[in-house]
Design a protein around this motif. Structure first.
Motif, PDB file in Angstrom:
ATOM      1  N   ALA A   1      36.651  33.140   7.893  1.00 42.75           N
ATOM      2  CA  ALA A   1      35.258  32.689   7.787  1.00 42.75           C
ATOM      3  C   ALA A   1      34.319  33.541   8.642  1.00 42.75           C
ATOM      4  O   ALA A   1      34.732  34.137   9.635  1.00 42.75           O
ATOM      5  CB  ALA A   1      35.164  31.218   8.198  1.00 42.75           C
TER       6      ALA A   1
ATOM      7  N   PHE B   1      30.486  34.028  10.890  1.00 45.15           N
ATOM      8  CA  PHE B   1      29.872  33.259  11.986  1.00 45.15           C
ATOM      9  C   PHE B   1      28.721  32.378  11.524  1.00 45.15           C
ATOM     10  O   PHE B   1      28.335  31.441  12.216  1.00 45.15           O
ATOM     11  CB  PHE B   1      29.367  34.213  13.095  1.00 45.15           C
TER      12      PHE B   1
ATOM     13  N   LYS C   1      41.193  31.012   9.595  1.00 42.65           N
ATOM     14  CA  LYS C   1      40.847  31.869  10.747  1.00 42.65           C
ATOM     15  C   LYS C   1      39.324  31.890  10.827  1.00 42.65           C
ATOM     16  O   LYS C   1      38.647  32.595  10.097  1.00 42.65           O
ATOM     17  CB  LYS C   1      41.399  33.284  10.510  1.00 42.65           C
TER      18      LYS C   1
ATOM     19  N   GLU D   1      35.433  34.300  15.460  1.00 37.37           N
ATOM     20  CA  GLU D   1      35.660  34.178  16.903  1.00 37.37           C
ATOM     21  C   GLU D   1      34.353  33.941  17.664  1.00 37.37           C
ATOM     22  O   GLU D   1      34.369  33.576  18.829  1.00 37.37           O
ATOM     23  CB  GLU D   1      36.378  35.434  17.434  1.00 37.37           C
TER      24      GLU D   1
ATOM     25  N   VAL E   1      35.036  35.147   3.508  1.00 40.09           N
ATOM     26  CA  VAL E   1      33.574  35.206   3.450  1.00 40.09           C
ATOM     27  C   VAL E   1      33.125  36.008   4.656  1.00 40.09           C
ATOM     28  O   VAL E   1      33.496  35.688   5.791  1.00 40.09           O
ATOM     29  CB  VAL E   1      32.939  33.795   3.475  1.00 40.09           C
ATOM     30  N   GLY E   2      32.341  37.057   4.427  1.00 34.79           N
ATOM     31  CA  GLY E   2      31.871  37.879   5.549  1.00 34.79           C
ATOM     32  C   GLY E   2      31.172  39.115   5.047  1.00 34.79           C
ATOM     33  O   GLY E   2      30.682  39.150   3.909  1.00 34.79           O
ATOM     34  N   SER E   3      31.156  40.147   5.859  1.00 34.41           N
ATOM     35  CA  SER E   3      30.380  41.349   5.522  1.00 34.41           C
ATOM     36  C   SER E   3      31.099  42.182   4.459  1.00 34.41           C
ATOM     37  O   SER E   3      32.311  42.077   4.275  1.00 34.41           O
ATOM     38  CB  SER E   3      30.146  42.174   6.787  1.00 34.41           C
TER      39      SER E   3
ATOM     40  N   ALA F   1      30.978  38.554  -0.068  1.00 32.37           N
ATOM     41  CA  ALA F   1      30.505  39.608   0.833  1.00 32.37           C
ATOM     42  C   ALA F   1      29.008  39.519   1.093  1.00 32.37           C
ATOM     43  O   ALA F   1      28.417  38.456   0.965  1.00 32.37           O
ATOM     44  CB  ALA F   1      30.891  40.947   0.221  1.00 32.37           C
TER      45      ALA F   1
ATOM     46  N   CYS G   1      23.638  34.374   3.883  1.00 34.10           N
ATOM     47  CA  CYS G   1      23.929  35.303   2.775  1.00 34.10           C
ATOM     48  C   CYS G   1      23.002  35.048   1.609  1.00 34.10           C
ATOM     49  O   CYS G   1      22.899  35.866   0.712  1.00 34.10           O
ATOM     50  CB  CYS G   1      25.374  35.168   2.343  1.00 34.10           C
TER      51      CYS G   1
ATOM     52  N   GLU H   1      22.091  45.579   4.086  1.00 39.85           N
ATOM     53  CA  GLU H   1      21.876  44.204   4.539  1.00 39.85           C
ATOM     54  C   GLU H   1      21.561  44.244   6.034  1.00 39.85           C
ATOM     55  O   GLU H   1      22.295  44.847   6.812  1.00 39.85           O
ATOM     56  CB  GLU H   1      23.147  43.379   4.309  1.00 39.85           C
TER      57      GLU H   1
ATOM     58  N   PHE I   1      29.895  28.575  -6.308  1.00 41.86           N
ATOM     59  CA  PHE I   1      29.050  29.491  -5.542  1.00 41.86           C
ATOM     60  C   PHE I   1      29.686  30.874  -5.515  1.00 41.86           C
ATOM     61  O   PHE I   1      30.841  31.019  -5.132  1.00 41.86           O
ATOM     62  CB  PHE I   1      28.935  28.960  -4.095  1.00 41.86           C
TER      63      PHE I   1
END
Ligand code: NAD
Length: 498
Positions: free
Chosen positions: A148, A150, A174, A177, A225-227, A249, A282, A383, A450
């Motif tokens: 996941a 932040f 996970k 952090e 899910v992230g960059s 992304a 996002c 982005e 989604f």
């Protein structure tokens, strides 16, 4: 002394064996508030082993029983919502009511998962051949892994966990952090709701933990899910290891404002969508595409609104926008603003250098607004993920649509207009997974799915809703006959229905 966090494996808090820790900050003060353990590969392997051991019994529970656990989980999340908001605000920095909204959106996925007995109903055909019946059913995958970002410490984990568990899978999450605490609390609430030990595990950490999850043969699927660069890496690595992967992304969401639009509505939409959650969404709108005469009118209205944004700690009810998540991220966003100025875009509101009395160490950046941005500029192509809105001026609808479609990202896109024809044409032809008509942030509800297009999603299936059920299950089709049917002897030709 900052509090030391833990993992959550097999129904209990565990310290892990890596001996490595990361710092968790309060974005409003810049202070280190917690230490988060950074898992080693063997810490991750222990969690996967727990999930693997828990799978057969959980998969064997009836869907109705799993649904009842989801009902209790939903109730517990609702009863602990203020506590979850506190955790989100203290680690992410967003304002309380925004945190509440995002948590509600997450709980709605649990609500959707309560309908799992209905969602898992298969298909049946009588007499696909003479006296032969056929039916299809969906069965769980096994151990599902997730990673996941932040920016939504509760909502994004809840995009996948309720659906995966309700389908009969076990799970290793996970979290980011940067914001680990909310997910740890969610796992405890899931246990209290009746999720058996080992069914939902949380492993904190960074790349080493992710790599262990991606390469372990016991893990059936990965939801990331992230960059964009990390999504691409997770997709290629996970699929190379034979896993089913959905990797959501980055984004650069365009909002087209037609000259006939209700401009006050459009400006309200842009303010919330560009600066809400400090642009760390996002589905944030980061490009306003002003068509024809809409450009001057938009800028005239936006400038005072952006200058008047109330920036402050997320816990202060007067704040409209909080700090950025880390100092490093604030500096990165601020450097994009420097770059935009260098590239020749017109910075009509400059939020750099904002200081707040009593919060001198916070990661502040005021709202920034660029006019006359062009497609070659880095601030347009990449982005930024901060409170920076770029206005691009175009002469007509076709240019606006082509511009939106030529961007490498295609998460969300919106059009503001009073013209039904333009809206319909835009919805039909725009290359994005989620489209808004006079709706700036068209995030689908839990019972829809989604996901984006192009570089905004690697993989085939979106999250939650019907696609979520498809992602977390394997399809099996059974053909069945009984010996009382016609006996035709050995058949060496491809059987066909007669
Ligand atoms: P990130 O890619 O830096 O981190 C996401 C996760 O990947 C974290 O758990 C992190 O620990 C892990 N990670 C980071 N670097 C890694 C590496 N090199 N190898 C393996 N794992 C790694 O993203 P972020 O900064 O936490 O989140 C912001 C990004 O997430 C933005 O790009 C945003 O658009 C995107 N996002 C997308 C969606 C969507 O639905 N498309 C939703 C929310 C956020």
């Amino acid at each position: 002394m900052p509090e030391t966090l833990h993992h959550f494996v097999n129904g209990a808090r565990t310290a892990g064996a890596s001996g490595q820790f990361g710092d968790v900050f309060d974005p409003a003060t810049g202070e280190v508030t917690k230490r988060v353990p950074m898992a080693s590969a063997s810490d991750m392997a222990a969690a996967i082993a727990a999930a693997e051991a828990a799978f057969p019994a959980w998969a064997a529970q009836t869907p109705l029983r799993r649904a009842r656990v989801m009902f209790r989980f939903k109730d517990l999340l609702e009863r602990h919502v203020e506590e979850l908001i506190d955790l989100v605000v203290s680690e992410h920095g967003k304002v309380r009511e925004d945190a509440r909204g995002s948590i509600t959106r997450g709980i709605e996925v649990v609500e959707f998962a309560c309908g799992i007995p209905h969602l898992l109903k298969g298909e049946f055909s009588e007499n696909v051949g003479t006296s032969i019946d056929s039916w299809s059913m969906r069965q769980p995958l096994g151990v599902c892994g997730a990673i996941a970002p932040f920016n939504f410490p509760v909502m994004v984990p809840l995009w996948t966990i309720p659906v995966a568990l309700a389908c009969g899978n076990t799970f290793v999450m996970k979290p980011s952090e940067k914001v680990p605490s909310a997910m740890l609390r969610i796992a405890e609430l899931a246990k209290e709701a009746g999720v058996p030990d080992g069914v939902l595990n949380v492993v904190n950490g960074g790349r080493e933990a992710v790599d262990a999850l991606l390469s372990d043969p016991r893990v059936a699927s990965i939801s990331f899910v992230g960059s964009e660069p990390v999504a691409r890496y997770v997709y290629t690595t996970g699929t190379a290891h034979g896993k089913r992967v959905q990797a959501l992304a980055g984004a650069k969401n365009h909002m087209v404002v037609m000259p006939d639009a209700d401009l006050d509505l459009a400006v309200d939409g842009l303010m919330g969508a560009a600066y809400g959650s400090a642009g760390e969404r996002c589905m944030a709108v980061s490009v306003a595409v002003a068509v024809g005469g809409a450009g001057d009118a938009l800028i005239d209205r936006l400038v005072p609104r952006v200058q008047g944004l109330k920036v402050g700690p997320g816990g202060d009810p007067a704040s409209e926008m909080g700090p950025l998540v880390t100092r490093e991220h604030r500096d990165k966003v601020s450097a994009y603003v420097d770059e935009g100025v260098r590239e020749g875009a017109k910075l009509v509101v400059d939020g750099r250098g904002l200081k707040l009395q009593g919060y001198e160490g916070g990661n502040w950046l005021g709202g920034c607004l660029f006019d006359d941005v062009t497609p070659e500029m880095k601030i347009y192509r990449e982005e930024i993920f901060g409170p920076v809105l770029s206005v691009v001026r175009v002469p007509d609808f076709e240019t606006a649509l082509n511009l939106t479609n030529a961007h490498k990202f295609g998460n969300g896109a919106a059009i503001f207009t009073r013209d039904g024809d333009a809206a319909r044409e835009f919805s039909s032809r725009v290359a994005a997974g989620m489209v808004g008509v006079n709706v700036p942030i068209p995030v689908p509800m839990a019972f829809h799915s989604f996901g984006g297009w192009k570089a905004s999603l690697y993989g085939d299936l979106h999250v939650h809703g019907p696609d979520g059920v498809r992602f977390f299950t394997k399809l099996k089709t059974v053909s069945s006959r009984w010996p009382t049917g016609i006996r035709s002897g050995a058949e060496f030709n491809m059987p066909v229905s007669r």
